[in-house]
Design an enzyme around this catalytic site. Structure first.
Site, PDB file in Angstrom:
ATOM      1  N   GLY A 134     -11.853 -14.208 -23.874  1.00 25.46           N
ATOM      2  CA  GLY A 134     -10.271 -13.832 -23.224  1.00 25.46           C
ATOM      3  C   GLY A 134      -9.591 -13.410 -24.199  1.00 25.46           C
TER       4      GLY A 134
ATOM      5  CE  LYS B 277     -11.270 -41.882 -11.743  1.00 21.02           C
ATOM      6  NZ  LYS B 277     -12.314 -42.658 -12.717  1.00 21.02           N
ATOM      7  NE  ARG B 278      -6.083 -38.029 -17.940  1.00 22.17           N
ATOM      8  CZ  ARG B 278      -7.189 -37.136 -18.630  1.00 22.17           C
ATOM      9  NH1 ARG B 278      -8.324 -37.635 -18.584  1.00 22.17           N
ATOM     10  NH2 ARG B 278      -6.890 -35.956 -18.924  1.00 22.17           N
TER      11      ARG B 278
ATOM     12  CE1 TYR C 248     -21.482 -18.313 -17.322  1.00 26.12           C
ATOM     13  CE2 TYR C 248     -23.296 -17.028 -15.888  1.00 26.12           C
ATOM     14  CZ  TYR C 248     -22.116 -17.372 -15.968  1.00 26.12           C
ATOM     15  OH  TYR C 248     -21.143 -17.132 -15.301  1.00 26.12           O
TER      16      TYR C 248
END
Length: 338
Positions: free
Chosen positions: A40, A107-108, A147
């Protein structure tokens, strides 16, 4: 006043990620774009930096991230063969360690999380078109397996977190996607053909050009990702997102030559190892569960993509300086071994 809905997009400065960030901002979301700039570029999101709802953070998701968000789109991973094969160990790490870190974050903070998986999980398929129920035909030790298997493992982690922790997950299997913002030397067939045609260079076709692909315009793909994230928590996926209209690689080359008015000739090279012979999605699930299907035909999408590359390679209209363009071309040659 900032939005009360904050969305994390990993790999947000990549090709698809930048388009996704733009769409999320347009609907009023606060967007945290995270990218390590391996493939990117800041240039892809330059036009978003003045938006007060947009934040750009340089970070590698192989390391833990501590932020507060309500949704996570996990797009971080090099997706073109020359990029993911350049450092295959790191490719596997970002797919597996990155998924673990983003699932831990979700999850947190009790966030919904979407995994950008890939049609590569089907390998060189013996079933055509590919349905989500098909387990695939993947070489686990080949040059593409970093990949393919990395993404397959990420899917495993997503569903294990869902079963073990009740985490709301979504998995999208993305088929060939193209459009403005693609890296001009990412090794993908659409960008390769357009760059070669605009430069009147020989168009390189691997094999006889009879292998097929299905090409989805990026705006359609982003709409599918957003619909999948927004649908009922019961819809976990995996869901194929792609265009079921199938073309041979030779047909694509002929269309690009025609649309660019190029004098390029087609030349043929040996087919790379494990290159799929057919790749076409069955999108019945996406139609039924998301009320989604592609709306932009290949010719229309190619015209927009050709215009983007024409500006990128011949002018400064995209904001890329001549030095940047030289760097991009040099990087492409280095990665492709030319």
């Amino acid at each position: 006043m900032l939005s009360d809905h904050r969305v994390l997009v990993t790999g947000g400065a990549g090709f698809i990620g930048a388009h996704l960030c733009k769409r999320l901002l347009e609907r009023g979301d606060e967007v945290l774009c995270v990218d390590n700039f391996y493939t990117g570029t800041r240039r892809n999101v330059q036009h978003l930096l003045d938006n007060r709802l947009f934040e750009l953070m340089r970070h590698d998701i192989c390391f833990s991230l501590y932020v507060e968000v309500q949704e996570i789109f996990n797009l971080a991973c090099p997706a073109s063969p020359i990029h993911y094969q350049f450092d295959p160990v790191q490719t596997t790490k970002v797919s597996v360690h990155g998924a673990i870190n983003m699932l831990g974050l979700a999850k947190r903070v009790k966030a919904k999380i979407l995994q950008a998986s890939t049609s590569e999980v089907y390998g060189d398929p013996s079933v055509h078109p590919q349905q989500e129920s098909y387990w695939g035909n993947v070489n686990p030790i080949g040059p593409r397996s970093c990949y393919d298997e990395g993404k397959r493992c990420a899917e495993t982690l997503f569903f294990d977190y869902h079963r073990q922790h009740g985490l709301p997950v979504k998995v999208a299997r993305i088929f060939n996607t193209y459009g403005p913002g693609m890296h001009p030397h990412d090794g993908r067939v659409v960008s390769n053909f357009i760059v070669q045609a605009l430069s009147n260079q020989d168009i390189t076709i691997y094999g006889e050009g009879n292998q097929t692909r299905s090409f989805c315009y990026v705006d359609d793909l982003v709409e599918g990702l957003i619909r999948l994230m927004d649908t009922s928590p019961d819809v976990t996926g995996p869901v194929n997102l792609g265009n079921p209209a199938e073309f041979t690689i030779r047909e694509l080359a002929e269309l690009v030559i025609n649309l660019t008015g190029s004098s390029s000739r087609m030349i043929f090279r040996p087919l790379p190892q494990d290159d799929p012979r057919q790749r076409c999605p069955d999108i019945s699930k996406a139609r039924e569960l998301l009320d989604w299907k592609p709306t932009i035909a290949l010719r229309e999408g190619l015209v927009k993509t050709i215009n983007y590359f024409d500006q990128l390679l011949t002018s400064d209209k995209t904001g890329a300086s001549p030095a940047i363009l030289r760097s991009v071309r040099a990087e492409g040659k280095a990665l492709s071994g030319q």
